[in-house]
Design a protein around this motif. Structure first.
Motif, PDB file in Angstrom:
ATOM      1  N   PHE A  19      -0.129  13.344   6.704  1.00  0.00           N
ATOM      2  CA  PHE A  19      -1.040  12.329   6.189  1.00  0.00           C
ATOM      3  C   PHE A  19      -0.684  11.981   4.748  1.00  0.00           C
ATOM      4  N   TRP A  72       0.364   8.166   3.358  1.00  0.00           N
ATOM      5  CA  TRP A  72      -0.288   7.413   2.284  1.00  0.00           C
ATOM      6  C   TRP A  72       0.649   7.198   1.107  1.00  0.00           C
ATOM      7  N   GLU A  73       1.513   8.148   0.848  1.00  0.00           N
ATOM      8  CA  GLU A  73       2.506   7.943  -0.208  1.00  0.00           C
ATOM      9  C   GLU A  73       3.415   6.768   0.153  1.00  0.00           C
ATOM     10  N   TYR A  92      -0.665   1.891  11.008  1.00  0.00           N
ATOM     11  CA  TYR A  92      -1.231   3.108  10.422  1.00  0.00           C
ATOM     12  C   TYR A  92      -2.284   2.884   9.341  1.00  0.00           C
ATOM     13  N   ILE A  93      -2.275   1.741   8.685  1.00  0.00           N
ATOM     14  CA  ILE A  93      -3.125   1.581   7.509  1.00  0.00           C
ATOM     15  C   ILE A  93      -4.211   0.531   7.716  1.00  0.00           C
ATOM     16  N   TYR A 145     -11.444  -0.373  -5.160  1.00  0.00           N
ATOM     17  CA  TYR A 145     -10.275  -0.278  -4.278  1.00  0.00           C
ATOM     18  C   TYR A 145      -9.700  -1.678  -4.035  1.00  0.00           C
ATOM     19  N   HIS A 157      -9.666   2.801   8.254  1.00  0.00           N
ATOM     20  CA  HIS A 157      -9.194   3.028   6.889  1.00  0.00           C
ATOM     21  C   HIS A 157     -10.306   3.513   5.957  1.00  0.00           C
ATOM     22  N   TYR A 205       2.686   4.273   2.180  1.00  0.00           N
ATOM     23  CA  TYR A 205       1.857   3.060   2.099  1.00  0.00           C
ATOM     24  C   TYR A 205       1.726   2.571   0.662  1.00  0.00           C
ATOM     25  N   LEU A 206       1.410   3.471  -0.266  1.00  0.00           N
ATOM     26  CA  LEU A 206       1.250   3.070  -1.662  1.00  0.00           C
ATOM     27  C   LEU A 206       2.570   2.626  -2.276  1.00  0.00           C
ATOM     28  N   PHE A 212      -2.282   9.828  -7.011  1.00  0.00           N
ATOM     29  CA  PHE A 212      -2.311  10.447  -5.690  1.00  0.00           C
ATOM     30  C   PHE A 212      -1.263  11.554  -5.585  1.00  0.00           C
ATOM     31  N   LEU A 270     -10.845  11.691  -0.417  1.00  0.00           N
ATOM     32  CA  LEU A 270      -9.496  11.127  -0.486  1.00  0.00           C
ATOM     33  C   LEU A 270      -9.419  10.039  -1.547  1.00  0.00           C
ATOM     34  N   ARG A 306      -0.618   5.427  -7.042  1.00  0.00           N
ATOM     35  CA  ARG A 306       0.393   6.324  -6.467  1.00  0.00           C
ATOM     36  C   ARG A 306       0.642   7.523  -7.383  1.00  0.00           C
TER      37      ARG A 306
END
Length: 419
Positions: free
Chosen positions: A356, A360-361, A296-297, A142, A124, A363-364, A341, A131, A338
């Motif tokens: 990708f 991430w969208e 994935y995260i 973070y 991660h 995930y957020l 991003f 990014l 979000r």
């Protein structure tokens, strides 16, 4: 043949308005018609069947692959609609078996003698620094911000978070401070500049974070009293610290390692020392991490309940001096992340690709949904070895925060991170 996905969605969504278009082209309006309509379409039968079999994992995967498509509304609005309607009715024997299998596998992995910490962190945090620059605040925090007072900006809320933690940590000039999971160095630099003569050690398992942290400390003239090391906390020996802080790292420890973590804290913390642990938490044990997040995260991660953290803490010989629960603050933080991003989608796609970006969208959005509707929160635990290490009332927190505001008013502006 009846659609398994349609059967599940029809059971869940009773309130709201969902337009579901199946792979066959068949369209269903689901819910009581209230609120704004969210419209989704499944691109092919294979994707539809996969989501119907295992929605916890496959919904995110199909969204990543562009095979679960939002035609009206966004992925957060869809997840939020589903979550606000969710009941236990959707769990049949097949889904229960999937869940039990995942719980068993994650419990086994968390207790494995094989050390995968370095791999899990790199998965991660060793992504391109560019990014994280797309959505984090100016100090690259973070972890959950602290929106006090309500309505402040993300930058202000992240500063408030550092101030609040520093006040609880009771740091004094000249002390030795350890940060377990030092990120990109922002918390450490704040503590070092607020306390002249402070001797700071930050440890991380991310080579990217290590490089950025060292560079930032050097540019601010702090390298002589700030050390950042590529180091697993479990193997840190031969030192004692007056203060220990850990922000957003405990979620990566794994439930099978809590005893080792707090045992190491006991070993490293001075007899008159203080620690502040800032972590995501939940109201009760869940025993396993969300399948999509795990794969994935954040592989190897686990969000504890307060009770799951306190029992091994006390067993290690440590004392709990203060526990504060921060509800909703992470939901606000994730909403900011979000929005930032998504607003810079083109840059994220250029760095990686569309798949990708959607990962991430998702995930957020899923994480924000968890804090808004799944009762997740932040816990801050103040820890010591003896009852005299901290004051006997909480007035000192506000008093120290006031002094830290004076420091912030005269602090040199943060430089933009370069990569």
């Amino acid at each position: 043949m009846a659609s398994a996905l349609f059967s599940i969605v029809k059971k869940i969504v009773r309130k709201g308005s969902l337009k579901l278009t199946l792979a066959s082209g068949e369209t269903h309006m689901i819910g009581d018609g209230s609120g704004e309509t969210v419209a989704v379409r499944v691109a092919d039968q294979q994707a539809e069947d996969a989501i119907g079999r295992d929605p916890t994992l496959k919904l995110g995967e199909m969204y990543m692959e562009g095979r679960f498509i939002l035609e009206q509304g966004d992925i957060y609005e869809f997840l939020s609609l589903v979550k606000q309607n969710t009941t236990n009715e959707i769990f049949d024997l097949r889904m229960a078996a999937l869940l039990i299998g995942r719980i068993a596998w994650q419990q086994i992995k968390s207790r494995s003698p094989i050390n995968r910490n370095r791999y899990n962190v790199a998965h991660h945090y060793d992504l391109s620094a560019k990014l994280f620059d797309l959505f984090l605040d100016e100090d690259w925090q973070y972890s959950c911000a602290y929106f006090v007072p309500p309505g402040i900006s993300l930058d202000e809320a992240q500063l408030a978070k550092k101030r609040h933690i520093a006040a609880k940590l009771l740091v004094e000039p000249g002390q030795r401070v350890l940060e377990i999971g030092s990120g990109w160095g922002g918390m450490g630099m704040y503590l070092a500049e607020a306390n002249p003569g402070l001797d700071f050690t930050g440890i991380t398992l991310s080579e990217e974070q290590l490089k950025v942290s060292r560079d930032r400390a050097a540019k601010r003239g702090l390298s002589d009293r700030m050390r950042f090391e590529l180091q697993d906390y479990r193997y840190l020996t031969g030192r004692k610290f007056d203060r220990i802080v850990s922000v957003g790292m405990f979620e990566h420890v794994g439930i099978g390692n809590y005893g080792k973590f707090f045992g190491k804290v006991f070993e490293l913390l001075d007899d008159n020392g203080v620690m502040v642990l800032h972590s995501i938490a939940r109201p009760k044990p869940s025993f396993a991490t969300n399948a999509f997040i795990e794969k994935y995260i954040f592989p190897g991660g686990y969000i504890p309940s307060v009770g799951e953290a306190l029992a091994p803490l006390e067993k290690a010989g440590l004392m709990v001096k203060d526990v504060e629960i921060l509800p909703m603050h992470y939901a606000h933080t994730l909403r900011h992340w979000r929005n930032r991003f998504v607003a810079r989608k083109a840059e994220a796609v250029a760095l990686y690709d569309e798949k990708f970006f959607r990962m991430w969208e998702f995930y957020l959005a899923g994480s924000e949904m968890g804090f808004r509707w799944d009762e997740l929160f932040i816990m801050q635990i103040q820890i010591a070895k003896n009852q005299f290490a901290v004051p006997d009332n909480r007035n000192y927190i506000a008093e120290r925060e006031a002094k830290l505001r004076e420091f912030e008013a005269n602090r040199a502006p943060l430089e933009k991170v370069t990569f």
